[in-house]
Design a protein around this motif. Structure first.
Motif, PDB file in Angstrom:
ATOM      1  N   LEU A 122       0.867  -1.160   0.000  1.00  0.00           N
ATOM      2  CA  LEU A 122       0.000   0.000   0.000  1.00  0.00           C
ATOM      3  C   LEU A 122       0.911   1.219   0.000  1.00  0.00           C
ATOM      4  O   LEU A 122       1.753   1.375   0.877  1.00  0.00           O
ATOM      5  N   ILE A 170       1.250   5.430  -0.205  1.00  0.00           N
ATOM      6  CA  ILE A 170       0.629   6.741  -0.079  1.00  0.00           C
ATOM      7  C   ILE A 170       1.727   7.769  -0.357  1.00  0.00           C
ATOM      8  O   ILE A 170       2.430   8.200   0.545  1.00  0.00           O
ATOM      9  N   VAL A 187      -1.060  -1.066  -4.532  1.00  0.00           N
ATOM     10  CA  VAL A 187      -2.179  -0.134  -4.538  1.00  0.00           C
ATOM     11  C   VAL A 187      -1.626   1.221  -4.126  1.00  0.00           C
ATOM     12  O   VAL A 187      -0.974   1.342  -3.088  1.00  0.00           O
ATOM     13  N   ILE A 193      -2.627   5.093  -3.153  1.00  0.00           N
ATOM     14  CA  ILE A 193      -3.725   5.950  -2.716  1.00  0.00           C
ATOM     15  C   ILE A 193      -3.278   7.401  -2.860  1.00  0.00           C
ATOM     16  O   ILE A 193      -2.223   7.771  -2.354  1.00  0.00           O
ATOM     17  N   ASP A 212      -7.778  13.099  -5.113  1.00  0.00           N
ATOM     18  CA  ASP A 212      -8.346  13.191  -6.462  1.00  0.00           C
ATOM     19  C   ASP A 212      -7.883  14.425  -7.233  1.00  0.00           C
ATOM     20  O   ASP A 212      -8.067  14.502  -8.432  1.00  0.00           O
ATOM     21  N   SER A 263      -2.527   6.912 -13.310  1.00  0.00           N
ATOM     22  CA  SER A 263      -2.828   5.488 -13.290  1.00  0.00           C
ATOM     23  C   SER A 263      -1.808   4.733 -14.144  1.00  0.00           C
ATOM     24  O   SER A 263      -1.120   5.323 -14.972  1.00  0.00           O
ATOM     25  N   LEU A 312      -4.639   2.400  -8.833  1.00  0.00           N
ATOM     26  CA  LEU A 312      -4.728   3.737  -8.264  1.00  0.00           C
ATOM     27  C   LEU A 312      -6.113   3.942  -7.668  1.00  0.00           C
ATOM     28  O   LEU A 312      -7.123   3.745  -8.332  1.00  0.00           O
ATOM     29  N   LYS A 313      -6.143   4.324  -6.386  1.00  0.00           N
ATOM     30  CA  LYS A 313      -7.390   4.666  -5.713  1.00  0.00           C
ATOM     31  C   LYS A 313      -7.262   6.117  -5.259  1.00  0.00           C
ATOM     32  O   LYS A 313      -6.222   6.513  -4.751  1.00  0.00           O
ATOM     33  N   THR A 314      -8.310   6.890  -5.452  1.00  0.00           N
ATOM     34  CA  THR A 314      -8.265   8.295  -5.069  1.00  0.00           C
ATOM     35  C   THR A 314      -9.285   8.574  -3.973  1.00  0.00           C
ATOM     36  O   THR A 314     -10.239   7.825  -3.784  1.00  0.00           O
ATOM     37  N   TYR A 315      -9.042   9.668  -3.260  1.00  0.00           N
ATOM     38  CA  TYR A 315      -9.973  10.116  -2.227  1.00  0.00           C
ATOM     39  C   TYR A 315     -10.202  11.614  -2.409  1.00  0.00           C
ATOM     40  O   TYR A 315      -9.325  12.338  -2.881  1.00  0.00           O
TER      41      TYR A 315
END
Length: 65
Positions: A9, A11, A36, A38, A41, A48, A54-57
């Motif tokens: 993970l 960040i 992954v 994070i 956005d 990506s 890719l996960k966005t917040y």
């Protein structure tokens, strides 16, 4: 092999930290690691890739800020 592939993970920080880290992630992916990333956005450089998921917040700031 002394280590087995695993899940990571990540960040990352935006900017040059990410550019250096992306090269490391590519090599880890080649060795079988699942990655992954994070990121907010409103990211600028973090994009990506086939190498990682890719996960966005959401964040309350715009890129201009």
């Amino acid at each position: 092999s002394p280590a087995a592939a695993g899940r990571l993970l990540v960040i990352p920080m935006e900017g040059s930290h990410w550019l250096s880290m992306k090269k490391v992630l590519i090599q880890l992916s080649k060795r079988g690691h699942e990655i992954v990333v994070i990121a907010p956005d409103n990211k600028i450089l973090i994009d990506s890739s086939d190498v990682y998921e890719l996960k966005t917040y959401p964040v309350p700031f715009m890129k201009e800020d």
